[in-house]
Design an enzyme around this catalytic site. Structure first.
Site, mmCIF file in Angstrom:
data_model
loop_
_atom_site.group_PDB
_atom_site.id
_atom_site.type_symbol
_atom_site.label_atom_id
_atom_site.label_comp_id
_atom_site.label_asym_id
_atom_site.label_seq_id
_atom_site.Cartn_x
_atom_site.Cartn_y
_atom_site.Cartn_z
ATOM 1 N N ARG A 1 0.385 11.009 14.549
ATOM 2 C CA ARG A 1 1.357 11.777 15.328
ATOM 3 C C ARG A 1 0.789 13.174 15.624
ATOM 4 O O ARG A 1 -0.018 13.329 16.530
ATOM 5 C CB ARG A 1 2.691 11.861 14.570
ATOM 6 C CG ARG A 1 3.382 10.483 14.460
ATOM 7 C CD ARG A 1 4.669 10.567 13.673
ATOM 8 N NE ARG A 1 4.430 10.846 12.254
ATOM 9 C CZ ARG A 1 4.139 9.896 11.358
ATOM 10 N NH1 ARG A 1 4.053 8.635 11.731
ATOM 11 N NH2 ARG A 1 3.933 10.209 10.092
ATOM 12 N N ASP B 1 0.844 -1.193 0.000
ATOM 13 C CA ASP B 1 0.000 0.000 0.000
ATOM 14 C C ASP B 1 0.881 1.246 0.000
ATOM 15 O O ASP B 1 1.842 1.335 0.773
ATOM 16 C CB ASP B 1 -0.882 -0.039 1.246
ATOM 17 C CG ASP B 1 -2.083 0.875 1.139
ATOM 18 O OD1 ASP B 1 -2.352 1.361 0.035
ATOM 19 O OD2 ASP B 1 -2.743 1.083 2.170
ATOM 20 N N HIS C 1 -2.266 13.136 1.238
ATOM 21 C CA HIS C 1 -2.745 11.899 1.851
ATOM 22 C C HIS C 1 -1.838 11.490 2.999
ATOM 23 O O HIS C 1 -2.297 11.161 4.109
ATOM 24 C CB HIS C 1 -2.797 10.799 0.778
ATOM 25 C CG HIS C 1 -3.329 9.493 1.271
ATOM 26 N ND1 HIS C 1 -3.138 8.310 0.573
ATOM 27 C CD2 HIS C 1 -4.022 9.143 2.378
ATOM 28 C CE1 HIS C 1 -3.699 7.319 1.237
ATOM 29 N NE2 HIS C 1 -4.239 7.800 2.332
ATOM 30 N N GLU D 1 -11.157 4.409 3.341
ATOM 31 C CA GLU D 1 -10.233 4.856 2.304
ATOM 32 C C GLU D 1 -10.668 4.304 0.951
ATOM 33 O O GLU D 1 -11.237 3.221 0.865
ATOM 34 C CB GLU D 1 -8.802 4.395 2.599
ATOM 35 C CG GLU D 1 -8.225 4.957 3.886
ATOM 36 C CD GLU D 1 -6.776 4.537 4.085
ATOM 37 O OE1 GLU D 1 -6.236 3.831 3.200
ATOM 38 O OE2 GLU D 1 -6.190 4.908 5.106
ATOM 39 N N GLU E 1 -9.102 2.856 -2.241
ATOM 40 C CA GLU E 1 -7.841 2.316 -2.755
ATOM 41 C C GLU E 1 -7.836 2.337 -4.271
ATOM 42 O O GLU E 1 -8.809 1.923 -4.913
ATOM 43 C CB GLU E 1 -7.623 0.883 -2.251
ATOM 44 C CG GLU E 1 -7.601 0.741 -0.733
ATOM 45 C CD GLU E 1 -6.368 1.352 -0.094
ATOM 46 O OE1 GLU E 1 -5.440 1.738 -0.846
ATOM 47 O OE2 GLU E 1 -6.317 1.467 1.148
ATOM 48 N N TYR F 1 0.886 5.709 -0.170
ATOM 49 C CA TYR F 1 0.099 6.939 -0.110
ATOM 50 C C TYR F 1 -0.084 7.487 -1.521
ATOM 51 O O TYR F 1 0.822 7.421 -2.351
ATOM 52 C CB TYR F 1 0.802 7.985 0.747
ATOM 53 C CG TYR F 1 0.720 7.708 2.239
ATOM 54 C CD1 TYR F 1 -0.515 7.555 2.866
ATOM 55 C CD2 TYR F 1 1.873 7.614 3.018
ATOM 56 C CE1 TYR F 1 -0.594 7.312 4.232
ATOM 57 C CE2 TYR F 1 1.801 7.369 4.380
ATOM 58 C CZ TYR F 1 0.566 7.223 4.979
ATOM 59 O OH TYR F 1 0.475 6.981 6.331
#
Length: 254
Positions: free
Chosen positions: A190, A174, A181, A250, A252, A176
């Site tokens: 974070r 996977d 994104h 999401e 994909e 980004y």
């Protein structure tokens, strides 16, 4: 047929280019100054394709489907969408044997993996052959169109089919889709100040994905459950078992 063009059944899109004679790279164009007209023929299917359909000759997506209400023919197999129908590629496999390098038996399999294992030139030739089978006019062929019995068997209404996962997925990586994104996800894990890791702009960052999380559209999504800290500010209060309070959806692309 008039002047080599199929007037009644084909549409033509005329594209007009105005060119400066001093910039023409072709000597013929230098002789004919001014206007150059090129005609691009619109590809039309003999299959009745609704005007608002996504599945015209310009977009023939592969998939795996079954017909649960058809006795004796319930197995999943490969197909192509055209208008409101599915072209059963297993039923027309004998018409695909003219494609060099293609093992047309792959279309009887319950996944597209065997077809995808062919080389890119075979994919392109297969696409051209499918298009020819469905196209009206001089570029088309009558192998399917002129065979009523085969048409009845090979063209299945989409509303009567069940779609399946189109491929066996052993594993996947996977990535980004963009800096934005990655930044948004970094903020979640974070903080906005440390959203992007220092190396993110210098190499593509990929993540191991779980193939078990890939399933066909329409499958119910169950909210994950697990241990949750009862009080984030006081770990001494212990944990509880419950459904996750945050769930990330999401899209994909690949």
């Amino acid at each position: 047929r008039k002047s080599g063009c199929l007037v009644a059944q084909q549409h033509f899109i005329c594209v007009v280019h105005i060119q400066d004679s001093n910039r023409c790279s072709c000597s013929r164009e230098r002789k004919h100054l001014g206007m150059v007209v090129s005609a691009v023929r619109e590809r039309v299917s003999w299959v009745d394709v609704p005007a608002d359909s996504d599945f015209t000759l310009y977009n023939l997506p592969y998939g795996v489907f079954s017909t649960p209400d058809a006795p004796g023919n319930v197995r999943p197999r490969c197909g192509v969408a055209i208008g409101d129908l599915v072209l059963d590629l297993a039923s027309v496999a004998h018409l695909m044997q003219c494609v060099d390098g293609l093992d047309s038996a792959c279309f009887s399999k319950p996944a597209l993996n065997d077809f995808m294992a062919h080389d890119a030139p075979v994919w392109a030739a297969t696409r051209s052959r499918i298009t020819a089978l469905l196209e009206l006019g001089p570029e088309g062929c009558g192998d399917l169109r002129d065979n009523a019995a085969l048409r009845a068997r090979a063209l299945v209404p989409q509303k009567s089919v069940r779609m399946h996962l189109p491929a066996y997925i052993g594993d996947y990586t996977d990535f980004y889709a963009s800096r934005e994104h990655a930044y948004n996800c970094g903020c979640m894990f974070r903080s906005p100040e440390n959203a992007l890791q220092p190396n993110w702009l210098h190499l593509p960052v990929g993540y191991h994905g779980r193939s078990s999380s890939v399933f066909v559209s329409g499958t119910p999504v169950i909210r994950p459950q697990g241990q949750l800290q009862l009080d984030k500010s006081d770990p001494s209060k212990g944990s509880v078992m419950g459904a996750t309070k945050l769930l990330d959806f999401e899209c994909e692309m690949g």
